[in-house]
Design a protein around this motif. Structure first.
Motif, PDB file in Angstrom:
ATOM      1  N   MET A  48      11.648   7.619  -0.637  1.00  7.29           N
ATOM      2  CA  MET A  48      10.877   7.597   0.580  1.00  7.29           C
ATOM      3  C   MET A  48       9.568   8.343   0.393  1.00  7.29           C
ATOM      4  O   MET A  48       8.600   8.035   1.075  1.00  7.29           O
ATOM      5  N   ALA A  49       9.538   9.288  -0.525  1.00 12.36           N
ATOM      6  CA  ALA A  49       8.310  10.047  -0.759  1.00 12.36           C
ATOM      7  C   ALA A  49       7.197   9.140  -1.258  1.00 12.36           C
ATOM      8  O   ALA A  49       6.039   9.298  -0.873  1.00 12.36           O
ATOM      9  N   GLY A  50       7.525   8.185  -2.105  1.00 17.26           N
ATOM     10  CA  GLY A  50       6.515   7.251  -2.610  1.00 17.26           C
ATOM     11  C   GLY A  50       5.929   6.394  -1.520  1.00 17.26           C
ATOM     12  O   GLY A  50       4.727   6.118  -1.494  1.00 17.26           O
ATOM     13  N   VAL A  51       6.750   5.965  -0.586  1.00 19.38           N
ATOM     14  CA  VAL A  51       6.261   5.157   0.529  1.00 19.38           C
ATOM     15  C   VAL A  51       5.398   6.010   1.445  1.00 19.38           C
ATOM     16  O   VAL A  51       4.368   5.550   1.955  1.00 19.38           O
ATOM     17  N   VAL A  52       5.759   7.273   1.646  1.00 24.95           N
ATOM     18  CA  VAL A  52       4.977   8.173   2.487  1.00 24.95           C
ATOM     19  C   VAL A  52       3.610   8.451   1.869  1.00 24.95           C
ATOM     20  O   VAL A  52       2.617   8.623   2.585  1.00 24.95           O
ATOM     21  N   LEU A  53       3.527   8.471   0.549  1.00 23.26           N
ATOM     22  CA  LEU A  53       2.246   8.738  -0.118  1.00 23.26           C
ATOM     23  C   LEU A  53       1.191   7.684   0.218  1.00 23.26           C
ATOM     24  O   LEU A  53       0.000   7.950   0.141  1.00 23.26           O
ATOM     25  N   PHE A  54       1.632   6.480   0.599  1.00 24.40           N
ATOM     26  CA  PHE A  54       0.676   5.448   0.987  1.00 24.40           C
ATOM     27  C   PHE A  54      -0.094   5.813   2.254  1.00 24.40           C
ATOM     28  O   PHE A  54      -1.164   5.289   2.510  1.00 24.40           O
ATOM     29  N   GLY A  55       0.449   6.703   3.060  1.00 23.69           N
ATOM     30  CA  GLY A  55      -0.207   7.104   4.301  1.00 23.69           C
ATOM     31  C   GLY A  55      -1.245   8.191   4.136  1.00 23.69           C
ATOM     32  O   GLY A  55      -1.922   8.548   5.102  1.00 23.69           O
ATOM     33  N   SER A  56      -1.414   8.721   2.955  1.00 25.31           N
ATOM     34  CA  SER A  56      -2.349   9.836   2.770  1.00 25.31           C
ATOM     35  C   SER A  56      -3.813   9.497   3.085  1.00 25.31           C
ATOM     36  O   SER A  56      -4.532  10.369   3.555  1.00 25.31           O
ATOM     37  N   PRO A  57      -4.311   8.279   2.880  1.00 23.66           N
ATOM     38  CA  PRO A  57      -5.707   8.024   3.249  1.00 23.66           C
ATOM     39  C   PRO A  57      -5.970   8.125   4.746  1.00 23.66           C
ATOM     40  O   PRO A  57      -7.116   8.270   5.169  1.00 23.66           O
ATOM     41  N   TRP A  58      -4.940   8.065   5.572  1.00 25.49           N
ATOM     42  CA  TRP A  58      -5.137   8.147   7.013  1.00 25.49           C
ATOM     43  C   TRP A  58      -5.013   9.562   7.542  1.00 25.49           C
ATOM     44  O   TRP A  58      -4.942   9.764   8.755  1.00 25.49           O
ATOM     45  N   LEU A  59      -5.021  10.540   6.659  1.00 25.98           N
ATOM     46  CA  LEU A  59      -5.050  11.934   7.078  1.00 25.98           C
ATOM     47  C   LEU A  59      -6.411  12.218   7.704  1.00 25.98           C
ATOM     48  O   LEU A  59      -7.362  11.456   7.531  1.00 25.98           O
ATOM     49  N   PRO A  60      -6.562  13.317   8.445  1.00 27.22           N
ATOM     50  CA  PRO A  60      -7.846  13.612   9.089  1.00 27.22           C
ATOM     51  C   PRO A  60      -9.006  13.664   8.099  1.00 27.22           C
ATOM     52  O   PRO A  60      -8.863  14.111   6.965  1.00 27.22           O
ATOM     53  N   GLY A 115      11.949   2.426  -4.540  1.00 30.98           N
ATOM     54  CA  GLY A 115      11.205   2.644  -5.781  1.00 30.98           C
ATOM     55  C   GLY A 115      10.499   1.390  -6.243  1.00 30.98           C
ATOM     56  O   GLY A 115       9.343   1.429  -6.656  1.00 30.98           O
ATOM     57  N   VAL A 116      11.192   0.258  -6.172  1.00 26.59           N
ATOM     58  CA  VAL A 116      10.568  -1.010  -6.553  1.00 26.59           C
ATOM     59  C   VAL A 116       9.398  -1.319  -5.633  1.00 26.59           C
ATOM     60  O   VAL A 116       8.327  -1.740  -6.079  1.00 26.59           O
ATOM     61  N   LEU A 117       9.582  -1.088  -4.340  1.00 24.31           N
ATOM     62  CA  LEU A 117       8.506  -1.311  -3.368  1.00 24.31           C
ATOM     63  C   LEU A 117       7.306  -0.412  -3.668  1.00 24.31           C
ATOM     64  O   LEU A 117       6.155  -0.855  -3.616  1.00 24.31           O
ATOM     65  N   THR A 118       7.588   0.832  -4.030  1.00 22.82           N
ATOM     66  CA  THR A 118       6.522   1.785  -4.324  1.00 22.82           C
ATOM     67  C   THR A 118       5.772   1.434  -5.598  1.00 22.82           C
ATOM     68  O   THR A 118       4.609   1.774  -5.743  1.00 22.82           O
ATOM     69  N   VAL A 119       6.397   0.749  -6.523  1.00 25.23           N
ATOM     70  CA  VAL A 119       5.724   0.348  -7.761  1.00 25.23           C
ATOM     71  C   VAL A 119       4.985  -0.980  -7.568  1.00 25.23           C
ATOM     72  O   VAL A 119       3.861  -1.157  -8.051  1.00 25.23           O
ATOM     73  N   ILE A 120       5.585  -1.910  -6.842  1.00 20.82           N
ATOM     74  CA  ILE A 120       5.001  -3.249  -6.721  1.00 20.82           C
ATOM     75  C   ILE A 120       3.749  -3.262  -5.857  1.00 20.82           C
ATOM     76  O   ILE A 120       2.779  -3.951  -6.189  1.00 20.82           O
ATOM     77  N   ILE A 121       3.730  -2.514  -4.758  1.00 21.23           N
ATOM     78  CA  ILE A 121       2.572  -2.553  -3.853  1.00 21.23           C
ATOM     79  C   ILE A 121       1.278  -2.162  -4.560  1.00 21.23           C
ATOM     80  O   ILE A 121       0.287  -2.882  -4.456  1.00 21.23           O
ATOM     81  N   PRO A 122       1.209  -1.035  -5.291  1.00 17.46           N
ATOM     82  CA  PRO A 122      -0.053  -0.718  -5.969  1.00 17.46           C
ATOM     83  C   PRO A 122      -0.438  -1.750  -7.030  1.00 17.46           C
ATOM     84  O   PRO A 122      -1.619  -2.053  -7.196  1.00 17.46           O
ATOM     85  N   VAL A 123       0.544  -2.293  -7.734  1.00 17.08           N
ATOM     86  CA  VAL A 123       0.237  -3.297  -8.763  1.00 17.08           C
ATOM     87  C   VAL A 123      -0.373  -4.545  -8.114  1.00 17.08           C
ATOM     88  O   VAL A 123      -1.370  -5.090  -8.598  1.00 17.08           O
ATOM     89  N   VAL A 124       0.190  -4.974  -6.996  1.00 17.37           N
ATOM     90  CA  VAL A 124      -0.344  -6.145  -6.290  1.00 17.37           C
ATOM     91  C   VAL A 124      -1.734  -5.855  -5.745  1.00 17.37           C
ATOM     92  O   VAL A 124      -2.643  -6.691  -5.844  1.00 17.37           O
ATOM     93  N   LEU A 125      -1.942  -4.672  -5.185  1.00 17.67           N
ATOM     94  CA  LEU A 125      -3.261  -4.328  -4.645  1.00 17.67           C
ATOM     95  C   LEU A 125      -4.319  -4.257  -5.740  1.00 17.67           C
ATOM     96  O   LEU A 125      -5.457  -4.693  -5.543  1.00 17.67           O
ATOM     97  N   VAL A 126      -3.964  -3.722  -6.896  1.00 16.38           N
ATOM     98  CA  VAL A 126      -4.918  -3.678  -8.012  1.00 16.38           C
ATOM     99  C   VAL A 126      -5.230  -5.091  -8.496  1.00 16.38           C
ATOM    100  O   VAL A 126      -6.384  -5.418  -8.795  1.00 16.38           O
ATOM    101  N   ALA A 127      -4.218  -5.950  -8.564  1.00 17.37           N
ATOM    102  CA  ALA A 127      -4.445  -7.331  -8.994  1.00 17.37           C
ATOM    103  C   ALA A 127      -5.339  -8.071  -8.008  1.00 17.37           C
ATOM    104  O   ALA A 127      -6.259  -8.799  -8.413  1.00 17.37           O
ATOM    105  N   ILE A 128      -5.127  -7.880  -6.711  1.00 22.26           N
ATOM    106  CA  ILE A 128      -5.979  -8.519  -5.698  1.00 22.26           C
ATOM    107  C   ILE A 128      -7.402  -7.997  -5.806  1.00 22.26           C
ATOM    108  O   ILE A 128      -8.365  -8.762  -5.739  1.00 22.26           O
ATOM    109  N   GLY A 129      -7.558  -6.693  -5.980  1.00 25.32           N
ATOM    110  CA  GLY A 129      -8.894  -6.122  -6.141  1.00 25.32           C
ATOM    111  C   GLY A 129      -9.601  -6.656  -7.369  1.00 25.32           C
ATOM    112  O   GLY A 129     -10.797  -6.955  -7.334  1.00 25.32           O
ATOM    113  N   TYR A 130      -8.872  -6.791  -8.463  1.00 25.18           N
ATOM    114  CA  TYR A 130      -9.451  -7.338  -9.688  1.00 25.18           C
ATOM    115  C   TYR A 130      -9.914  -8.780  -9.474  1.00 25.18           C
ATOM    116  O   TYR A 130     -11.005  -9.158  -9.898  1.00 25.18           O
TER     117      TYR A 130
END
Length: 90
Positions: A1-13, A64-79
């Motif tokens: 769950m910590a990996g999923v929570v880390l996705f919310g860090s850009p929305w900090l103040p 864990g799989v969700l936490t690994v796949i989301i950044p990989v997909v986002l990097v691929a879309i950005g590329y």
């Protein structure tokens, strides 16, 4: 769950420095890999048990799989978006 929570860090103040807002995003893949390994190690000894431990191990693997796949997909879309923008600029 910590990996999923880390996705919310850009929305900090916005008063926080950018390193504190965007730095945790760099930890998502290592935390996800750790969750997968830990879940598999917890799942192996309880192979014949149908209890809460088995459910928790499977949940850890799934998150864990969700936490690994989301950044990989986002990097691929950005590329792909950047390569298309570069091709149109020429």
């Amino acid at each position: 769950m910590a990996g999923v929570v880390l996705f919310g860090s850009p929305w900090l103040p916005t008063a926080l420095p950018p390193a504190l807002r965007y730095g945790p995003l760099l930890l998502t893949v290592p935390v996800g890999i750790g969750a997968i390994v830990s879940g598999i190690n917890s799942l192996l000894p309880v192979r014949d048990d149908d209890g809460v431990r088995r459910w928790r191990a499977r949940t850890g693997i799934a998150l864990g799989v969700l936490t690994v796949i989301i950044p990989v997909v986002l990097v691929a879309i950005g590329y792909l978006m950047l390569s298309q923008a570069y091709a149109h600029a020429q």
